[in-house]
Design an enzyme around this catalytic site. Structure first.
Site, mmCIF file in Angstrom:
data_model
loop_
_atom_site.group_PDB
_atom_site.id
_atom_site.type_symbol
_atom_site.label_atom_id
_atom_site.label_comp_id
_atom_site.label_asym_id
_atom_site.label_seq_id
_atom_site.Cartn_x
_atom_site.Cartn_y
_atom_site.Cartn_z
ATOM 1 N N HIS A 22 0.884 -1.093 0.082
ATOM 2 C CA HIS A 22 -0.106 -0.065 0.066
ATOM 3 C C HIS A 22 0.928 1.409 0.111
ATOM 4 C CE1 HIS A 22 -4.005 1.919 1.518
ATOM 5 N NE2 HIS A 22 -3.161 3.118 1.256
ATOM 6 N N LYS A 109 -3.741 10.197 -14.516
ATOM 7 C CA LYS A 109 -4.586 11.447 -14.694
ATOM 8 C C LYS A 109 -4.687 12.000 -16.052
ATOM 9 C CE LYS A 109 -2.566 12.092 -9.852
ATOM 10 N NZ LYS A 109 -1.930 10.897 -10.146
ATOM 11 N N HIS A 233 -9.700 1.360 -0.257
ATOM 12 C CA HIS A 233 -9.489 2.181 1.148
ATOM 13 C C HIS A 233 -10.921 2.072 1.732
ATOM 14 C CE1 HIS A 233 -6.005 3.603 -0.877
ATOM 15 N NE2 HIS A 233 -5.624 4.129 0.536
ATOM 16 N N GLU A 236 -12.252 4.529 6.280
ATOM 17 C CA GLU A 236 -11.234 5.556 6.873
ATOM 18 C C GLU A 236 -12.163 6.496 7.663
ATOM 19 O OE1 GLU A 236 -7.672 7.099 4.228
ATOM 20 O OE2 GLU A 236 -9.223 6.461 2.814
ATOM 21 N N ASP A 311 1.627 3.846 2.954
ATOM 22 C CA ASP A 311 0.837 4.553 2.807
ATOM 23 C C ASP A 311 1.269 5.712 1.660
ATOM 24 O OD1 ASP A 311 -1.913 5.069 2.251
ATOM 25 O OD2 ASP A 311 -2.290 6.345 3.993
#
Ligand code: IMP
Ligand code: ZN
Length: 372
Positions: A22, A109, A233, A236, A311
């Site tokens: 991750h 992107k 995810h 959270e 992360d």
């Protein structure tokens, strides 16, 4: 007596072969690179350098502050050349920490002003993997096809005569929670197109208070139909309707899981879903008031499959070695237990059996040095 000779715990954690499952590309960029890019953009008058320096260097960050920072990161890293550069550096940094298998995730992107499409963004990432020259990278087992949107460069040479570090790199394509259903579907289809370029799965990430589950569901279902593994995810924030919907699709892994309640944990355990645990990230973003309240110990005691992860190593100023050190020193794991914890992450990778077999051999070799 424990192995590893006189090595101090931190040094031992660095020596330990590690599996990183991750890690977000843009969250793992070196501060020095960000500062250099910010300076450059400052000189070009695109940003005010003095305004961003303290933001980059600040250590304690709340979750909303992190997402503001990602917008800044993306401003700094948005062109093909820079994407290639940061990919190369991030891989070198993980390899320097003895990470032997890295599943690096990033959000493809689009940026019309830079002539960037999701595909050309990924080509820049792949070029970055190929540009790594300080360690050997096992990245693409096919090695023959080209990325469609533009011509691909030849693979890095693997197997130099000098014994060098080796790192397996695989990619996960992230869907950002700000994206539309169409954009999410485009990412899944791109992941499928890039299966021969080391892409092994799909991630859902981004600001957890933004976006509706129903927006991403068609793309995630599509990924499932295509046989692409998924990591989410999850939890959270305490959005229990969403947590349940996430577990309904039986993802291959989940990350964070900070706000799961007992019933939800029961399902995670019943479904045997491995959990990516990011201790420093969770503490820095204040999901737990103290590291001793973290659920790591519960899952570990229950022998549930967990993987320690960074992360955003750049954003949170951490390394995977540091995450192991933190787990050992907080939860009292000895070196044998740490070694088994690191090795057990092999099962949770999205890599094929051949790679899993190679990783097992790496750990077996290291066992002689580190625990026997
Ligand atoms: P990128 O995908 O390479 O641009 O990496 C940065 C992105 O990862 C951010 O813009 C977020 O979408 C995502 N991300 C990084 N850390 C977190 C996290 O802790 N929670 C959710 N999303 C995250
Ligand atoms: Zn994350």
């Amino acid at each position: 007596m424990e192995g590893g000779g006189d090595m101090g715990l931190m040094e031992w954690c660095r020596e330990l072969p590690k599996i990183e499952l991750h890690a977000h590309l843009n969250g793992s960029v070196r501060d020095s690179t960000l500062l250099e890019l910010a300076k450059d953009l400052g000189e070009k008058g695109v940003i005010a350098f003095e305004d961003v320096v303290h933001v980059i260097m600040k250590n304690g960050r709340s979750l909303p502050e992190c997402f503001k920072l990602f917008d800044l990161y993306h401003l700094l890293t948005t062109d093909h050349q820079t994407v290639t550069r940061i990919t190369k550096e991030v891989i070198e940094d993980f390899a320097a920490e003895n990470v032997v298998y890295l599943e690096l995730r990033t959000t493809p992107k689009k940026n019309e002003a830079k002539g960037m499409t999701k595909c050309s963004y990924m080509k820049a990432v792949i070029d970055g993997i190929r540009a790594v020259d300080t360690v050997d990278v096992d990245f693409d087992t096919s090695g023959t096809s080209n990325v469609n949107c533009s011509e691909a460069t030849p693979l890095n040479c693997i197997g130099s005569p000098i014994k060098r570090k080796k790192i397996y790199v695989r990619l996960l394509l992230s869907i950002d929670r700000r994206e539309t259903t169409a954009a999410a579907l485009e990412t899944v289809n791109l992941a499928m197109d890039l299966k021969n370029f080391g892409v092994v799965g799909i991630d859902l990430s981004g600001n957890p208070v933004i976006g509706e589950w129903q927006t991403f569901l068609p793309a995630l279902k599509h990924a499932k139909e295509l046989g692409l593994p998924i990591t989410l995810h999850c939890g959270e924030v305490p959005n229990h309707k969403e947590i349940q919907a996430m577990l309904d699709i039986c993802p291959q892994r989940i990350g964070h899981a900070c706000f799961l309640v007992e019933e939800e944990w029961k399902r995670v355990k019943f479904l045997k879903i491995p959990v990516e645990i990011c201790l420093t990230s969770n503490i820095r973003t204040e999901r737990f008031s103290s590291i001793y309240d973290h659920f790591f110990a519960d899952l570990y005691k229950a022998k549930h499959q967990v993987a320690l992860c960074t992360d955003d190593s750049g954003l949170f100023s951490t390394t995977l070695s540091n995450e192991f050190y933190l787990a050992a020193s907080t939860f009292g794991l000895n070196k044998d237990e740490m070694f088994l914890l690191a090795r057990s992450a092999i099962q949770s990778t999205f890599a094929d059996d051949e790679v899993k077999h190679e990783l097992t051999k790496i750990f077996d070799d290291a066992a002689n040095r580190l625990i026997i």
